[in-house]
Design an enzyme around this catalytic site. Sequence first.
Site, PDB file in Angstrom:
ATOM      1  N   GLU A 157      -6.076  -5.460   2.964  1.00 47.37           N
ATOM      2  CA  GLU A 157      -6.123  -6.611   2.045  1.00 47.37           C
ATOM      3  C   GLU A 157      -7.263  -6.477   1.039  1.00 47.37           C
ATOM      4  OE1 GLU A 157      -3.590  -8.514   1.932  1.00 47.37           O
ATOM      5  OE2 GLU A 157      -2.858  -7.439   3.678  1.00 47.37           O
TER       6      GLU A 157
ATOM      7  N   THR B 141       0.821  -1.207   0.000  1.00 42.66           N
ATOM      8  CA  THR B 141       0.000   0.000   0.000  1.00 42.66           C
ATOM      9  C   THR B 141       0.859   1.262   0.000  1.00 42.66           C
ATOM     10  OG1 THR B 141      -1.758  -1.171   1.158  1.00 42.66           O
ATOM     11  CG2 THR B 141      -1.796   1.222   1.297  1.00 42.66           C
TER      12      THR B 141
ATOM     13  N   GLY C 126       2.318  -2.823   8.526  1.00 38.60           N
ATOM     14  CA  GLY C 126       2.559  -3.083   9.940  1.00 38.60           C
ATOM     15  C   GLY C 126       3.997  -3.502  10.186  1.00 38.60           C
TER      16      GLY C 126
END
Length: 661
Positions: free
Chosen positions: A421, A139, A178
Site C-alpha cells: 500500500e 502491483t 493476495g
Amino acid sequence: MNPDLRRERAAATFNPELITHLLDGSPEKTRRRREIENKILSDPDFQHENHNFLTRSERYEAAIKKSAVMVKKMREFGIADPDEIMWFKRLLLGNFVEPVGLNYSMFIPTLLNQGTTAQQEKWLHPSTGLQIIGTYAQTEMGHGTHLRGLETTATYDPKTQEFIINSPTVTSIKWWPGGLGKTSNHAIVLAQLITQGKCYGLHAFIVPIREIGTHKPLPGITVGDIGPKFGYEEMDNGYLKMDNYRIPRENMLMKYAQVKPDGTYVKPVSNKLTYGTMVFVRSFLVGAAAQSLSKACTIAIRYSAVRHQSEIKPGEPEPQVLDFQTQQYKLFPILATAYAFQFVGSYMKDTYHRINESIGQGDLSELPELHALTAGLKAFTTWTANAGIEECRLACGGHGYSHCSGIPNIYVTFTPACTFEGENTVMMLQTARFLMKVYDQVQSGKLVHGLVSYLNDLPSQRIQPQQVAVWPTVVDINNPDSLTEIYKLRAARLIDIAAKSLQGEMSHRKSKEVAWNLTSVGLVRATDAHCHYVVVKLFADKLLKIQDKTIQAVLRNLFLLYSLYGISQKAGDFLQGNIMTGSQITQVNQRVLELLAVIRPNAVALVDAFDYKDITLGSVLGRYDGNVYENLFEWAKKSPLNKTEVHESYHKYLKPLQSKL
C-alpha cells in the site's frame, strides 16, 4: 495462575476494564466483542490447529477451511457491522492471514467507492457471499508504489464495446496480490486506459480470471502463486498475465470516470478520487500497527513479569526481568507507543468515514490532507511498530526466537505493511509534497486549516532559527500542552528548512524534479517530524476527553513517556533549533527514567487492558495465566520431528557413514 502475574494484577492502581471500554469505544462495545469472541471459543466448528507445525500447503488449506467456516458463521451469528467483523476475524485468525481477505478489504471497498449503482447491484451480493472471490491487482513485477509506471493496458474496442486487457512485457505481469495465486476468481485490475488512440492513465476494471464452477483459469489468463515468502505462508500471493483478454465495457468501474459506447472518455471531477481504496486501506493500517505492536508488547511484558533472571544483589533471589531498568527502558516506551497508535488509529478511522461522506456529497476540500495524512501516518506508524515488535522479541531473550513466543508470527505478518500500500519512504515524500504546497500557500498569505494549521505561524519570525529570544525559555516537561507545542515547533522548523533547501536547489537552475531528489532526505525528516507532532497532539487531545481521573492519570504517564522518550531520541532536532537547551534535555532524560518507575506497577494491567485472548496472541510466553514453562515443554513435544524416536535420516545417512569410520 502464576503467582507473579497474580501479584502484578493485584498491585495495579486502576481497573483495566475501564481502559478496555475506552479502547473499544464503550462498555457496550466491549460486551458485544466478548459475546462474539465467546461464541467462537465455544463453537466446535472452529478447530484451532497450530499452524506452526504445518507445511505451507497445509497452512493454505487450513486457512481456506477457516475462511469458509467464518463466512458461514458470520451469517449464522448475524455479524455484519464492520467493527464486529474485525473482532470476529481478529480472534479467529490470530497472527495469521486469510487468502480471501482481500475480497473484503480491497475488492468490495473498491466496488463501493468506484462502482456505479448498477455495478454494485451486479457484483456486491455475489462477492459478499463468496460466489465471486475478488482480489485487487495493482502491483506489477516491475512497478509498485510508482503508479504511473504501471504497464498493464486496457484498450477500448468500440466495435465490440469491450476492453482488451494486455500484459505487454514481463515486468507488466501483476505480482503480489493476495489471494490471486489459487483462491480468487475475479480481480479488480488497475490498467492504463487507452481509448480513441489516447492513454488516460490508470483506471480500475473488474476482470474474471477463473471459471465459476470449475475454478480453472479462463483462456487468455495465466495465473499462479509466486512462491514462499518471509511470512504470509497461508496467503497465495500471486501473479497474473493477460493476453488480449476481452472484458465488457461495463466492467470498467465508472462511478467517476467513464468511457461511452463510442469510446468517448468522460474524466472524473478529481483524479484523486480513484485512489479511494488506497486511502481507505492506509487509514486502517494505522490501527493495524497499534494492534500488532500491542500484541507483541503484551507478550513481552507478561513474560518479563514471569521470567526471573540474574541478581541485582549477590545472594538475593533472582528478580523478575521486568524489575531491571534496562528492560523497562526497552518495553515501556513501546507500550506508550502502542496506546498512542490506538488513539491515532481510531481518529484516522473516524476521519476517513467523515471525509468519505463529504466526498459523496461532492465536497473534495479535505481530500488532499486526508491523502497526505494517511500516507505519512501509514509510514510513520508501520516503521515504528515494525521496529517495536522486533524490540519486544529481543526483550524475550532466546525464547523470543521460537515460534512458541508468537512474536515471530506477529513480525512476519506485520512487516510487509512497511512496503505494501505504498513503500514507506515514497509515502513520506507524498506527504512532504503536500507540506511544501501548504508552505507555499502560507508564504503567499493564505490561511491553512486542519492538522497543518500550525504552519500559519511561519511568516512570523517566531520559528526562524536566528530569533532565539522569542522561543519559550521554560518548557514544562510535565505539561501535555507544552510538550505538544515543542513538537509543533520542531515540525515547523524542519518543514521550513526543507522548503528553503528545495528553493535553494531550484535557484541554482535545477528543475523542480532534480531539486526534489537532492533535498529528499530533508523532506522525509520534515514529514517524520510532522507525523510525530500529529501523534503527540492526538494523544494529548484524547487525554482531555477522559472523564475518569484515575484512568486519565495512568494514561497521562504514558503520554509523558511517549513524548519525552521521543524528545530524548531526537534531541539533536530540539537542540539545533534552539527549541530546548542542553540542561532541559538532561531533565527530559532524567524524567524518562522516573516515569519507568511510575509505570512499573501498572505495566501488566496496562497490557491486560488490551484484552487479547490467548488464542489471538498465539503465544506460550504471553499466556494470561503466566504458566509459561510447563506449556513450553508441551508445545515442543508437538513438533513433527518428535513423532519418531529415531528419524529416518539417521538410518539413511548417518548410520552408513558411522559404519565406515
